[in-house]
Design a protein around this motif. Structure first.
Motif, PDB file in Angstrom:
ATOM      1  N   ALA A   1       0.860  -1.188   0.000  1.00 52.83           N
ATOM      2  CA  ALA A   1       0.000   0.000   0.000  1.00 52.83           C
ATOM      3  C   ALA A   1       0.884   1.221   0.000  1.00 52.83           C
ATOM      4  CB  ALA A   1      -0.877  -0.005   1.239  1.00 52.83           C
ATOM      5  N   PHE A   2       0.297   2.367  -0.280  1.00 49.98           N
ATOM      6  CA  PHE A   2       1.064   3.602  -0.358  1.00 49.98           C
ATOM      7  C   PHE A   2       1.056   4.307   0.997  1.00 49.98           C
ATOM      8  CE2 PHE A   2      -0.895   2.872  -4.540  1.00 49.98           C
ATOM      9  CZ  PHE A   2       0.249   2.681  -5.271  1.00 49.98           C
ATOM     10  N   CYS A   3       2.256   4.672   1.483  1.00 51.48           N
ATOM     11  CA  CYS A   3       2.369   5.340   2.768  1.00 51.48           C
ATOM     12  C   CYS A   3       3.215   6.604   2.652  1.00 51.48           C
ATOM     13  CB  CYS A   3       3.070   4.466   3.774  1.00 51.48           C
ATOM     14  SG  CYS A   3       2.032   3.590   4.874  1.00 51.48           S
ATOM     15  N   LEU A   4       2.713   7.489   3.167  1.00 48.62           N
ATOM     16  CA  LEU A   4       3.597   8.661   3.235  1.00 48.62           C
ATOM     17  C   LEU A   4       4.698   8.257   4.273  1.00 48.62           C
ATOM     18  CD1 LEU A   4       1.240  11.705   3.222  1.00 48.62           C
ATOM     19  CD2 LEU A   4       2.354  10.837   1.311  1.00 48.62           C
ATOM     20  N   PHE A 203      -1.353   1.090   8.625  1.00 50.12           N
ATOM     21  CA  PHE A 203      -1.072   0.322   9.842  1.00 50.12           C
ATOM     22  C   PHE A 203      -2.252  -0.600  10.173  1.00 50.12           C
ATOM     23  CE2 PHE A 203      -1.845   0.163  14.486  1.00 50.12           C
ATOM     24  CZ  PHE A 203      -0.761  -0.624  14.873  1.00 50.12           C
ATOM     25  N   ASN A 204      -3.460  -0.046  10.133  1.00 53.45           N
ATOM     26  CA  ASN A 204      -4.641  -0.850  10.423  1.00 53.45           C
ATOM     27  C   ASN A 204      -4.792  -2.010   9.449  1.00 53.45           C
ATOM     28  OD1 ASN A 204      -6.424   0.077  12.715  1.00 53.45           O
ATOM     29  ND2 ASN A 204      -6.105   2.028  11.717  1.00 53.45           N
ATOM     30  N   TYR A 205      -4.549  -1.723   8.176  1.00 56.35           N
ATOM     31  CA  TYR A 205      -4.750  -2.747   7.147  1.00 56.35           C
ATOM     32  C   TYR A 205      -3.662  -3.816   7.180  1.00 56.35           C
ATOM     33  CZ  TYR A 205      -6.312  -4.706   2.706  1.00 56.35           C
ATOM     34  OH  TYR A 205      -6.806  -5.560   1.738  1.00 56.35           O
ATOM     35  N   GLU A 206      -2.407  -3.381   7.227  1.00 57.17           N
ATOM     36  CA  GLU A 206      -1.294  -4.327   7.070  1.00 57.17           C
ATOM     37  C   GLU A 206      -0.860  -5.002   8.369  1.00 57.17           C
ATOM     38  OE1 GLU A 206       1.985  -2.409   5.030  1.00 57.17           O
ATOM     39  OE2 GLU A 206       1.212  -3.233   3.165  1.00 57.17           O
ATOM     40  N   ILE A 207      -0.820  -4.251   9.464  1.00 56.44           N
ATOM     41  CA  ILE A 207      -0.304  -4.799  10.715  1.00 56.44           C
ATOM     42  C   ILE A 207      -1.408  -5.411  11.565  1.00 56.44           C
ATOM     43  CG2 ILE A 207       1.017  -4.308  12.815  1.00 56.44           C
ATOM     44  CD1 ILE A 207       2.643  -4.025  10.222  1.00 56.44           C
ATOM     45  N   LEU A 208      -2.532  -4.699  11.706  1.00 50.56           N
ATOM     46  CA  LEU A 208      -3.630  -5.199  12.544  1.00 50.56           C
ATOM     47  C   LEU A 208      -4.623  -6.069  11.773  1.00 50.56           C
ATOM     48  CD1 LEU A 208      -4.507  -2.070  14.746  1.00 50.56           C
ATOM     49  CD2 LEU A 208      -2.814  -3.869  15.172  1.00 50.56           C
ATOM     50  N   ASN A 209      -4.497  -6.068  10.428  1.00 54.35           N
ATOM     51  CA  ASN A 209      -5.462  -6.775   9.569  1.00 54.35           C
ATOM     52  C   ASN A 209      -6.893  -6.306   9.809  1.00 54.35           C
ATOM     53  OD1 ASN A 209      -3.643  -8.498   8.136  1.00 54.35           O
ATOM     54  ND2 ASN A 209      -3.425  -9.727   9.987  1.00 54.35           N
ATOM     55  N   ALA A 210      -7.022  -5.028  10.204  1.00 49.57           N
ATOM     56  CA  ALA A 210      -8.346  -4.431  10.417  1.00 49.57           C
ATOM     57  C   ALA A 210      -8.771  -3.768   9.101  1.00 49.57           C
ATOM     58  CB  ALA A 210      -8.288  -3.415  11.554  1.00 49.57           C
ATOM     59  N   HIS A 211      -9.134  -4.589   8.133  1.00 53.87           N
ATOM     60  CA  HIS A 211      -9.377  -4.118   6.778  1.00 53.87           C
ATOM     61  C   HIS A 211     -10.566  -3.170   6.675  1.00 53.87           C
ATOM     62  CE1 HIS A 211      -7.055  -7.810   4.989  1.00 53.87           C
ATOM     63  NE2 HIS A 211      -6.349  -7.097   5.829  1.00 53.87           N
ATOM     64  N   ILE A 212     -11.639  -3.506   7.353  1.00 50.89           N
ATOM     65  CA  ILE A 212     -12.844  -2.681   7.273  1.00 50.89           C
ATOM     66  C   ILE A 212     -12.590  -1.308   7.889  1.00 50.89           C
ATOM     67  CG2 ILE A 212     -15.238  -2.427   8.062  1.00 50.89           C
ATOM     68  CD1 ILE A 212     -15.468  -5.501   7.903  1.00 50.89           C
ATOM     69  N   SER A 252      -8.712   1.761  -3.653  1.00 50.53           N
ATOM     70  CA  SER A 252      -8.944   0.937  -4.847  1.00 50.53           C
ATOM     71  C   SER A 252      -8.233  -0.406  -4.714  1.00 50.53           C
ATOM     72  CB  SER A 252      -8.444   1.665  -6.103  1.00 50.53           C
ATOM     73  OG  SER A 252      -9.126   2.881  -6.281  1.00 50.53           O
ATOM     74  N   LEU A 253      -6.990  -0.346  -4.232  1.00 55.22           N
ATOM     75  CA  LEU A 253      -6.192  -1.550  -4.046  1.00 55.22           C
ATOM     76  C   LEU A 253      -6.833  -2.487  -3.038  1.00 55.22           C
ATOM     77  CD1 LEU A 253      -3.442  -3.070  -4.456  1.00 55.22           C
ATOM     78  CD2 LEU A 253      -2.552  -1.648  -2.610  1.00 55.22           C
ATOM     79  N   TRP A 254      -7.230  -1.930  -1.906  1.00 57.04           N
ATOM     80  CA  TRP A 254      -7.804  -2.750  -0.837  1.00 57.04           C
ATOM     81  C   TRP A 254      -9.150  -3.343  -1.250  1.00 57.04           C
ATOM     82  CZ3 TRP A 254      -6.548   1.513   3.294  1.00 57.04           C
ATOM     83  CH2 TRP A 254      -5.175   1.458   3.586  1.00 57.04           C
ATOM     84  N   THR A 255      -9.940  -2.575  -1.979  1.00 59.00           N
ATOM     85  CA  THR A 255     -11.233  -3.079  -2.446  1.00 59.00           C
ATOM     86  C   THR A 255     -11.036  -4.265  -3.377  1.00 59.00           C
ATOM     87  OG1 THR A 255     -12.172  -0.848  -2.290  1.00 59.00           O
ATOM     88  CG2 THR A 255     -13.394  -2.465  -3.595  1.00 59.00           C
ATOM     89  N   SER A 256     -10.055  -4.159  -4.282  1.00 61.60           N
ATOM     90  CA  SER A 256      -9.793  -5.259  -5.209  1.00 61.60           C
ATOM     91  C   SER A 256      -9.205  -6.466  -4.480  1.00 61.60           C
ATOM     92  CB  SER A 256      -8.851  -4.813  -6.333  1.00 61.60           C
ATOM     93  OG  SER A 256      -7.571  -4.508  -5.821  1.00 61.60           O
ATOM     94  N   GLU A 257      -8.416  -6.200  -3.422  1.00 60.76           N
ATOM     95  CA  GLU A 257      -7.843  -7.299  -2.637  1.00 60.76           C
ATOM     96  C   GLU A 257      -8.933  -8.069  -1.897  1.00 60.76           C
ATOM     97  OE1 GLU A 257      -4.752  -6.266   0.036  1.00 60.76           O
ATOM     98  OE2 GLU A 257      -3.279  -5.913  -1.536  1.00 60.76           O
ATOM     99  N   GLU A 258      -9.923  -7.331  -1.416  1.00 59.07           N
ATOM    100  CA  GLU A 258     -11.023  -8.001  -0.710  1.00 59.07           C
ATOM    101  C   GLU A 258     -11.783  -8.910  -1.675  1.00 59.07           C
ATOM    102  OE1 GLU A 258     -11.710  -7.753   2.778  1.00 59.07           O
ATOM    103  OE2 GLU A 258      -9.677  -7.032   2.472  1.00 59.07           O
ATOM    104  N   GLU A 259     -11.822  -8.489  -2.948  1.00 58.32           N
ATOM    105  CA  GLU A 259     -12.529  -9.298  -3.947  1.00 58.32           C
ATOM    106  C   GLU A 259     -11.680 -10.470  -4.423  1.00 58.32           C
ATOM    107  OE1 GLU A 259     -13.387  -6.382  -6.883  1.00 58.32           O
ATOM    108  OE2 GLU A 259     -14.961  -5.398  -5.708  1.00 58.32           O
ATOM    109  N   GLN A 260     -10.340 -10.277  -4.397  1.00 61.72           N
ATOM    110  CA  GLN A 260      -9.431 -11.338  -4.835  1.00 61.72           C
ATOM    111  C   GLN A 260      -8.345 -11.515  -3.772  1.00 61.72           C
ATOM    112  OE1 GLN A 260      -8.063  -9.687  -8.514  1.00 61.72           O
ATOM    113  NE2 GLN A 260      -9.837 -10.403  -9.653  1.00 61.72           N
ATOM    114  N   GLU A 261      -8.716 -12.062  -2.651  1.00 58.13           N
ATOM    115  CA  GLU A 261      -7.829 -12.140  -1.486  1.00 58.13           C
ATOM    116  C   GLU A 261      -6.504 -12.821  -1.773  1.00 58.13           C
ATOM    117  OE1 GLU A 261     -11.271 -12.298   1.980  1.00 58.13           O
ATOM    118  OE2 GLU A 261      -9.779 -13.869   1.843  1.00 58.13           O
ATOM    119  N   ASP A 262      -6.523 -13.808  -2.633  1.00 58.04           N
ATOM    120  CA  ASP A 262      -5.282 -14.556  -2.837  1.00 58.04           C
ATOM    121  C   ASP A 262      -4.253 -13.811  -3.673  1.00 58.04           C
ATOM    122  OD1 ASP A 262      -6.749 -16.855  -5.287  1.00 58.04           O
ATOM    123  OD2 ASP A 262      -6.923 -14.690  -5.000  1.00 58.04           O
TER     124      ASP A 262
END
Length: 272
Positions: A1-4, A203-212, A252-262
């Motif tokens: 993902a993109f991080c400043l 951080f929430n998405y990658e480390i905590l896996n709190a995607h929503i 956009s990236l995360w939405t597509s990942e949720e649709e294609q998790e693998d």
């Protein structure tokens, strides 16, 4: 993902293990001269020396100017960035090894990189805790430095495991949360506040896996900020719109990942 990312003699000796050869700084080097040399080091792409000069400024117990904050951030971001990239490459190679002896050999090499990562992260966290965060005299400055602290705990969590990972993630969460409290009185279009949200969502998405939670925070901030874009000054418009684009890209990236998790492991998240 993109991080400043007390002198006891004529010279203060700074020895950054693994970062560079030791750099000697005159103990009486002024703040302005240290900043000048940091700029020189940046242009010359000698980032470990840039770190040394900006640490000299940071240890003066002053609230850094915007330029000084950015120089400090750029210096550490470059020395940590090459090692984060190296760790990802070596980690991938390690996972491909089917022979136990070869696997162990690569694993040992990866530990060397992890040691460097730990030293760099702990170095800047110590500077932030001891000097920079206590010296902050505005919400904007507090947000900037607390976000920096959280980012480097996040970097520690990236390669750690077990209790070490939990501790790093917990410390990152605390620093991000504290930064968010200070950010409440800063305009939502401010690039420092947007950069905080961008990295907190990563951080929430990658480390905590709190995607929503990550997606909701990114979406809400993006929508609110876009509504107020006309209030931006010319100086901050470019920075703010760039970070908003990164937020949008991550969504956009995360939405597509949720649709294609693998397929998630093949993507790169952006950060500030």
């Amino acid at each position: 993902a993109f991080c400043l990312t007390s002198p006891q003699s004529l010279y203060t000796h700074h020895n950054h293990t693994h970062l560079s050869m030791s750099t000697e700084i005159p103990a009486n080097l002024t703040r302005a001269d240290a900043v000048l040399l940091a700029r020189c080091a940046e242009q010359a792409e000698r980032f470990s020396e840039m770190v040394t000069y900006m640490k000299h400024v940071a240890q003066m117990d002053v609230d850094l100017t915007v330029e000084e904050r950015n120089l400090l951030s750029v210096a550490y971001k470059n020395v940590i960035g090459t090692r984060r990239a190296a760790w990802r490459v070596v980690n991938s190679i390690e996972q491909q090894q089917k022979d136990e002896k070869r696997h162990n050999l690569v694993a040992e090499y990866k530990k060397k990189i992890e040691q460097e990562l730990s030293e760099i992260c702990n170095d800047i966290i110590n500077i932030l805790d001891k000097y920079l965060i206590p010296a902050c005299n505005s919400d904007e400055s507090s947000v900037f430095h607390l976000k920096l602290k959280a980012d480097y705990y996040r970097y520690l969590a990236e390669f750690s495991s077990g209790d070490s990972k939990k501790e790093a993630a917990s410390n990152a969460e605390k620093a991000y949360s504290e930064a968010m409290k200070h950010a409440e009185d800063i305009p939502i279009t401010n690039p420092i506040r947007l950069g905080l949200v961008l990295n907190y969502t990563v951080f929430n998405y990658e480390i905590l896996n709190a995607h929503i939670e990550a997606c909701n925070m990114a979406k809400e901030t993006f929508q609110k900020a876009v509504e107020e874009l006309d209030t931006l000054s010319e100086e901050t418009y470019k920075d703010s719109t760039l970070i908003l684009q990164l937020l949008k890209d991550n969504l956009s990236l995360w939405t597509s990942e949720e649709e294609q998790e693998d397929e998630g492991d093949s993507t790169t998240i952006e950060e500030a």
